[in-house]
Enzyme design. Sequence first.
Site, mmCIF file in Angstrom:
data_model
loop_
_atom_site.group_PDB
_atom_site.id
_atom_site.type_symbol
_atom_site.label_atom_id
_atom_site.label_comp_id
_atom_site.label_asym_id
_atom_site.label_seq_id
_atom_site.Cartn_x
_atom_site.Cartn_y
_atom_site.Cartn_z
ATOM 1 N N GLU A 152 -73.417 13.192 41.780
ATOM 2 C CA GLU A 152 -74.669 12.443 41.747
ATOM 3 C C GLU A 152 -75.117 12.078 43.164
ATOM 4 O OE1 GLU A 152 -74.582 9.202 39.024
ATOM 5 O OE2 GLU A 152 -74.099 10.483 37.314
ATOM 6 N N GLU B 126 -71.714 9.401 43.671
ATOM 7 C CA GLU B 126 -70.414 9.429 43.009
ATOM 8 C C GLU B 126 -70.230 10.796 42.361
ATOM 9 O OE1 GLU B 126 -70.136 6.764 39.682
ATOM 10 O OE2 GLU B 126 -72.176 7.189 39.028
ATOM 11 N N ASN C 292 -68.782 12.242 38.742
ATOM 12 C CA ASN C 292 -68.275 11.944 37.403
ATOM 13 C C ASN C 292 -67.392 13.097 36.951
ATOM 14 O OD1 ASN C 292 -69.531 9.389 36.822
ATOM 15 N ND2 ASN C 292 -71.465 10.496 36.835
ATOM 16 N N PHE D 298 -84.918 -5.576 26.707
ATOM 17 C CA PHE D 298 -83.919 -4.566 26.364
ATOM 18 C C PHE D 298 -82.554 -5.146 25.980
ATOM 19 C CE2 PHE D 298 -86.740 -3.049 29.789
ATOM 20 C CZ PHE D 298 -87.524 -2.205 29.030
#
Length: 662
Positions: free
Chosen positions: A275, A288, A290, A348
């Site tokens: 990312e 990062e 993943n 949210f």
Amino acid sequence: MFSKILIANRGEIACRVIKTARKMGIKTVAIHSEADNNSTHVMHADESINIGGLTSQESYLDINKIIDAVKKTNSDAVHPGYGFLSENRDFAEKIENIGKVFIGPPLDAISIMGDKIRSKKIAKEANVSIIPGNLDSIKNINDAKKEAKVIGYPVIIKASAGGGGKGMRVVFKEKDLEQSYNSAINEARSSFGDERVFIEKYIQNPRHIEIQVLGDKFGNYIHLGERECSIQRRHQKVIEEAPSPFVDVNLRESMAEQAINLSKLVGYFSAGTVEFVVDDSKNFYFLEMNTRLQVEHPVTELITGLDIVELMIRISADEKLPINQKDVQFNGAAIEARIYAEDSKRNFLPSIGRLTRYIEPVGKNIRLDSGVVEGSEISMYYDPMISKLCIHSENREKSINLMTMALDRYLINGVNTNKDFLSNIVQNHSFKKADFSTNFISEFYPEGYDSENKDNKLIDEVILIATFIHYKYLLRAASISNQVKGFQRLIPNDWNVITEDEKHITKITYNSYNKNYDIILNKKYFKIKSDWQIGFPLVAALIENKLLYFEISRNGPYYSVSHHGNKYNLIVLSNRHSELNALMLKRKEKDTSKFLMSPMPGLLVSVMVKEGQKVQAGEALAVVEAMKMENILKAEKDAIVKEIFSKVGDSLIVDQNIIEFE
């Protein structure tokens, strides 16, 4: 090839892995908690095993329970999905120690790249662009303050073992640092069992773009292009795209080259995602890596035609990658919208409950990865994502239009969802122009999104549908046999369709020759054709030869009609009933201004005030935790605490009173 795989996960991703395993002729084992006894992934698997517990810590994060399940079922391999233990080295190592295969990368890659601090150091060694900031974990709040001053505000606090926006806080001023630091640590400990955090510079107005890489155990590497993941709220992705409308060929190749170089340095194999944050000038910085399957992998699968889960399984079974880079072709545009059980108009906050009615859209351009059915329970113990709605077509503009229509055809009753909010996003002018950053939601929806906003312009099509539905119900009522003579139901043709501040006159007749309904609205003629059946909550109608979809609910003459992310409340009345309705007194709203109420169901983690205490506007009063997220409740104005009704550890329902003020 493996004969049996245990899936160490739940929900839609467990169902997703089961689908590919079945295609490959591999049997599957589902694990489940007590809360998931009747979940969809349990029903879809060839076998299931109850590992007990309710919370994540008692079930899907309990390594020993899952290892026991692998042994009992004699599974050959374990697919971890995403989240939970998918990036936990200890888990992967224990699987290998009992002679089983972990469907993922090597152990060292998990521990290095799964640790955001170590991964930044490795990225720097691999000559990957990194964000300015500290490369070590922060020991205490004093160190945090010192580091933040050196870097310069704004800064971002991140959990070293984090992901999915958990344990992450953006801080713009020093006065907010301590509260954000403590909250990030608590969330990191709760979500990952690892409270280490670090601080780095917060790049303002960035794009969040990631590269999908694949490597096998023989040193072969390919990339599957990029995904655009900038539409986020609370650092968690909401809408993803492939390819990114912002990325050109040169940028794609540069990012992909760095992603593969990083993968090679750690001897990576399996599927992985690197990312990056990208600024307006297309400078990119490592964020990062993943070391797992990403939530948003379907958009990449749609534009490449590849099954990433299948490739992961084959790589783990010691097979070579069946394709090389020149075989990877990108076709069309794919968009994914994450459907969450949350209340968009309450900023949210999570929503829980049972799905009382659930209808999924279907079509050749639609892919829906879900882990629920009608009657499924959305629990407070786990992530609130219900499903992922994906659209794939030849271009981005068409995919956006198809997404809007698919959301109109997606019915979810029983919990609040972000479905209307997602629809509004893809219709947003800036989104359509691809002019956005990770701040898109905070800029356009700072208070969330209310689909019943009074500023929503009432469109003709909604009035026509309300008239049509009401007329259909009255036709049925008039057709009931054995009605008392002289009291038969008469059906007027003229109607008043009323909102809070508007009245529209309609006249409807059935055209038996063309088999459509003719409606005159405010002296304008419309033609409607629909095969809608009474009682069904979704309506498909040709209005002036344009196919449109609506969601409806009815209570006598009262109608709620949802379309394109907006919800309209209407009353359909005859002329005389309309006259009488104008004389009705409006119901008074209840005054709740003296109370702090829980905005969501959850656990009361802490109360920061005492009875008799003076509080100032913006001061933190209590913390409520739900679905692994901490939510800090603050005072809206200066006040004095009169009474505290709830204590730490209480389970709260929506709108439950926590504190009363003088």
